[in-house]
Design an enzyme around this catalytic site. Structure first.
Site, PDB file in Angstrom:
ATOM      1  N   TRP A   1      45.901  67.235  56.938  1.00  0.00           N
ATOM      2  CA  TRP A   1      45.629  67.369  55.516  1.00  0.00           C
ATOM      3  C   TRP A   1      46.875  66.949  54.723  1.00  0.00           C
ATOM      4  O   TRP A   1      47.986  67.381  55.019  1.00  0.00           O
ATOM      5  CB  TRP A   1      45.234  68.826  55.192  1.00  0.00           C
TER       6      TRP A   1
ATOM      7  N   ASP B   1      36.144  68.712  37.688  1.00  0.00           N
ATOM      8  CA  ASP B   1      36.210  69.026  39.121  1.00  0.00           C
ATOM      9  C   ASP B   1      35.732  70.454  39.359  1.00  0.00           C
ATOM     10  O   ASP B   1      34.906  70.996  38.612  1.00  0.00           O
ATOM     11  CB  ASP B   1      37.651  68.771  39.606  1.00  0.00           C
TER      12      ASP B   1
ATOM     13  N   TRP C   1      31.521  64.554  45.802  1.00  0.00           N
ATOM     14  CA  TRP C   1      30.988  65.462  46.835  1.00  0.00           C
ATOM     15  C   TRP C   1      32.141  65.831  47.761  1.00  0.00           C
ATOM     16  O   TRP C   1      32.678  64.975  48.441  1.00  0.00           O
ATOM     17  CB  TRP C   1      29.865  64.776  47.602  1.00  0.00           C
ATOM     18  N   ASP C   2      32.456  67.107  47.800  1.00  0.00           N
ATOM     19  CA  ASP C   2      33.592  67.596  48.580  1.00  0.00           C
ATOM     20  C   ASP C   2      33.111  68.404  49.777  1.00  0.00           C
ATOM     21  O   ASP C   2      31.946  68.809  49.848  1.00  0.00           O
ATOM     22  CB  ASP C   2      34.464  68.473  47.660  1.00  0.00           C
ATOM     23  N   MET C   3      34.010  68.663  50.706  1.00  0.00           N
ATOM     24  CA  MET C   3      33.726  69.527  51.866  1.00  0.00           C
ATOM     25  C   MET C   3      35.075  70.043  52.336  1.00  0.00           C
ATOM     26  O   MET C   3      35.875  69.278  52.875  1.00  0.00           O
ATOM     27  CB  MET C   3      33.016  68.698  52.936  1.00  0.00           C
ATOM     28  N   ASN C   4      35.332  71.327  52.082  1.00  0.00           N
ATOM     29  CA  ASN C   4      36.702  71.813  52.192  1.00  0.00           C
ATOM     30  C   ASN C   4      37.028  72.667  53.400  1.00  0.00           C
ATOM     31  O   ASN C   4      37.946  73.473  53.339  1.00  0.00           O
ATOM     32  CB  ASN C   4      37.063  72.572  50.909  1.00  0.00           C
TER      33      ASN C   4
ATOM     34  N   CYS D   1      34.497  63.020  49.465  1.00  0.00           N
ATOM     35  CA  CYS D   1      35.792  63.686  49.613  1.00  0.00           C
ATOM     36  C   CYS D   1      35.613  64.802  50.624  1.00  0.00           C
ATOM     37  O   CYS D   1      34.539  65.373  50.745  1.00  0.00           O
ATOM     38  CB  CYS D   1      36.185  64.236  48.238  1.00  0.00           C
TER      39      CYS D   1
ATOM     40  N   ASP E   1      44.491  64.552  49.462  1.00  0.00           N
ATOM     41  CA  ASP E   1      44.869  65.412  48.340  1.00  0.00           C
ATOM     42  C   ASP E   1      46.324  65.170  47.941  1.00  0.00           C
ATOM     43  O   ASP E   1      46.785  65.690  46.929  1.00  0.00           O
ATOM     44  CB  ASP E   1      44.693  66.892  48.711  1.00  0.00           C
TER      45      ASP E   1
HETATM   46  C1  GLA Z   1      39.606  69.547  47.460  1.00  0.00           C
HETATM   47  C2  GLA Z   1      39.638  68.162  46.878  1.00  0.00           C
HETATM   48  C3  GLA Z   1      40.399  68.157  45.574  1.00  0.00           C
HETATM   49  C4  GLA Z   1      39.762  69.142  44.618  1.00  0.00           C
HETATM   50  C5  GLA Z   1      39.688  70.521  45.244  1.00  0.00           C
HETATM   51  C6  GLA Z   1      38.877  71.467  44.378  1.00  0.00           C
HETATM   52  O1  GLA Z   1      40.858  69.937  47.889  1.00  0.00           O
HETATM   53  O2  GLA Z   1      40.167  67.246  47.798  1.00  0.00           O
HETATM   54  O3  GLA Z   1      40.440  66.873  45.012  1.00  0.00           O
HETATM   55  O4  GLA Z   1      38.477  68.692  44.293  1.00  0.00           O
HETATM   56  O5  GLA Z   1      39.077  70.485  46.527  1.00  0.00           O
HETATM   57  O6  GLA Z   1      38.740  72.719  44.935  1.00  0.00           O
END
Ligand code: GLA
Length: 683
Positions: free
Chosen positions: A166, A331, A442-445, A489, A511
């Site tokens: 990351w 965001d 569209w994110d996935m964290n 993302c 990020d």
């Molecule tokens: C992730 C994304 C960021 C942002 C955060 C929001 O880390 O990569 O760009 O959108 O989530 O929680």
């Protein structure tokens, strides 16, 4: 009998090995195909282990690793594959070549269909296999790799990979492998920040020889294996769905289609792979190269984090519009209960405290300022503190009664369940039904740490099913909402691969936006993925990780290397900074077609005192030049994308391509650490 699959500049020639042993690679060098030979060292090897099989099963090839491992309920493991010649079909319409072949297992329980495809529009060979249970009982695929590649290069080989974690994605590394196996992959249910599913292979020699690249178009858990057997003439690159966590159960009559594997040959060496990957992504994966599909973004995340307020967002929108931004993206933090990362995920409606009248006033405000409106979502995640989790605690991945694991205070929704995929489609449809939302991030964290589904015999397929469910929803967005730009993302670059590129317009590589770190990430990224998908934002100093100061112009030039965005807290920018930013946004507009579609060349590496990225089309060459604070006063770069014999406008002057290629002086007129050179074709 052999079949020649033509690409734009090379060819992939497949032959049939004797005794129905199946398709083998005859030639992939671009030269005249010569008769292929089995490995010379025959002692201690079965015939099947000596040939460069496109697809082999354990039970057919027993000494070297195989692509397929099948287990039957009677305890029999493996399959003996027979490939009848009359089951091979080849078509070529002058644009595309397609070869298909079918294998039968001698016990009559499975068939394997191999598909190899090429196009004259690019140099990438695409392959997949379909495994079908034709028996009367279920069977398990404990490995179901994609078709393999037998590169005509013997050990020692040099294997180029993109590794990271990351905020450090896409770091190029080279492994010299005299013999043995190297394996990279992900068991996280997403592509991962650790390794990108792409490798570059060359002979380990002093002079640069031809190169081969292999990639997987797959977004679930995966593995790529580079196998250099000692004293043999070929290197095998195999891979597909990850085979440690995944077992596929095939009921009678069911089929499994392997991930698609992509291969490319560059006679001109590793640097020749880059342009060939880019061309493939532009001609096949991108739905359009229209500029409007990839607008200049302002994203408010770094300026506000979770503290989303309409008045503040509109202040930012005022500033963004004045800079020439084309889409304003809100965001994380807009939906119900999302004050920090401990709550809200799953409850996808506007937070009533922040948006008492819904999103309307904010969307209208942004549109009134002349920009499009965009929004962030994370459909695969749920916080334990959410109404969704309260209502559907069974919708998250579970491994029996093992306690659930949180990462970033969230669980992963089981996208292998139809009802979860339908739920995601439902609320996304409702959100996007407001046609004024024309950009979706569209994110996935988090990774999937404990995939599974108690009681479901197909639970061990979760990573295949998750990837399928994710792509299914992404495809729905593309088909039903074609006016929406989709940015993919995953906590930065956690899910970037050729499958994601086929359903998104841009991707967020990391990020990390600190400019020198970012430049290094982008350098690695561009070796396999095109600038037209590389979303990049200008952010403020100091960065969390990269504390070396860089001018605003430098930071802009880093973001202008792909699809430009701005992510700084514009309220804190001085009038001088805003003026420079507006000027650079305007200059980006003049060069972006070249940046998105041009041939990319890099000059040096980002850690050099001076590093440059060059983009060249028939009409224009652009050089983004990056120095360090102690920059030399002037440096010379030698552009490589100019047309021989042509003349170019360089500032006030008209200069020949030959003079420019001999050495172009960069004066760092824009900033002490950055310069932009534009060479427009005159005639
Ligand atoms: C992730 C994304 C960021 C942002 C955060 C929001 O880390 O990569 O760009 O959108 O989530 O929680």
């Amino acid at each position: 009998m052999s079949w020649c699959l033509e690409t734009a500049t090379t060819r992939y020639v497949v032959d049939l090995a004797p005794d129905s042993a199946g398709p083998v690679l005859q030639d992939w060098t671009g030269g005249e195909p010569a008769p292929w030979l089995p490995e010379r060292i025959a002692s201690f090897l079965s015939e099947a282990d000596r040939i460069p099989s496109e697809y082999s099963a354990l039970g057919t090839r027993q000494v070297r690793g195989a692509e397929l491992i099948v287990e039957h309920p009677d305890g029999v493991v493996g399959a003996r594959l027979v490939w009848p010649e009359d089951e091979v079909a080849f078509t070529d319409d002058g644009l595309r070549s397609v070869l298909t072949a079918r294998a039968f297992d001698t016990s009559g329980r499975v068939t394997v269909d191999l598909v190899v495809e090429t196009s004259r529009a690019h140099d990438v060979v695409s392959k997949h296999a379909v495994i079908t249970n034709v028996g009367s009982e279920p069977c398990s695929l404990t490995r179901a790799f994609s078709p393999a590649w037998h590169l005509p290069v013997a050990g020692p080989v040099r294997v180029g990979i993109l590794a990271g974690h990351w905020s450090r994605e896409f770091t190029p590394s080279t492994i010299v492998l005299p013999a043995g196996e190297v394996s990279i992959g992900s068991r996280q249910g997403i592509t991962s920040h650790d390794y990108s599913p792409v490798v570059a292979v060359t002979a380990d020699s002093a002079t640069e020889g031809p190169a081969w690249g292999v990639a997987l178009a797959y977004s679930g858990s995966w593995r790529l294996l580079i196998d250099v057997p000692p004293f043999r003439s070929r290197t095998r690159v195999a891979g597909g769905g990850e085979d440690e966590t995944c077992v596929i159960l095939l009921e009678p009559g069911e089929s499994f289609t392997t991930p698609t594997t992509l291969g490319v040959h560059a006679p001109d060496g590793v640097s020749g792979l880059r342009g060939r990957w880019h061309t493939y992504q532009r001609t096949v994966l991108a739905r359009s190269m229209d500029i409007a599909v990839r607008p200049i973004v302002y994203n408010s995340w770094y300026a506000t984090t979770f503290d989303v307020r309409i008045d503040h967002q509109l202040d930012l929108a005022d500033s963004a519009a004045a800079l020439g931004v084309e889409v304003f993206v809100v965001d994380d933090g807009w939906f119900s209960g999302r004050d920090d990362d401990r709550g809200g995920l799953g409850d996808w409606w506007p937070d009533a405290r922040k948006f008492p009248d819904g999103l309307d006033p904010l969307i209208s405000g942004v549109l009134d300022r002349g920009m499009r409106f965009g929004i962030w979502v994370e459909p695969e995640a749920v916080n334990p503190r959410s109404l969704l989790f309260e209502a559907h605690p069974d919708w998250v991945y579970r491994a029996g009664d093992r306690p659930l694991v949180t990462v970033r205070n969230q669980y992963v929704l089981d996208f292998g369940r139809t009802e979860v995929v339908e739920w995601a489609k439902g609320w996304l449809r409702a959100l996007l039904a407001d046609t004024r939302i024309t950009y979706l991030k569209w994110d996935m964290n988090r990774p999937v740490t404990d995939g599974g589904r108690p009681g479901d015999p197909h639970g061990r397929e979760w990573s295949v099913q998750h990837a399928r469910g994710y792509l299914d929803v992404m495809r729905m967005i593309r088909e039903e909402f074609p006016h929406v730009t989709v940015e993919a993302c995953s906590g930065g670059g956690g899910r970037i691969d050729a499958a994601v590129l086929a359903v998104s317009d841009v991707v967020w590589p990391s990020d990390e936006t600190g400019p020198r770190d970012r430049l290094a990430i982008q350098h690695g990224f561009l070796s396999a993925y095109g600038p037209h998908v590389m979303s990049s934002w200008v952010t403020d100093e100091p960065d969390r990780l990269d504390t070396e100061p860089a001018s605003l112009a430098f930071r802009f030039l880093v973001a202008m290397a792909g699809v430009l965005g701005i992510g700084g807290d514009l309220g804190s920018w001085t009038p001088q900074q805003r003026a420079l930013a507006a000027e650079l946004v305007a200059r980006y507009r003049d060069i972006r077609e070249t940046v998105h579609t041009g041939r990319v060349e890099t000059h040096g590496v980002p850690s050099d005192p001076v590093y440059a990225v060059e983009y060249g089309t028939a009409a224009q060459t652009v050089l983004l030049v990056y120095g360090r604070a102690h920059r030399p006063d002037k440096v010379t770069v030698r552009p490589r994308t100019l047309r021989a014999g042509a003349r170019y406008r360089h500032g006030e002057q008209i200069v020949t391509a030959e003079d420019l290629s001999a050495g172009l002086t960069v004066g760092f007129a824009l900033a002490p650490d950055a310069d932009l050179v534009v060479l427009d074709l005159v005639d």
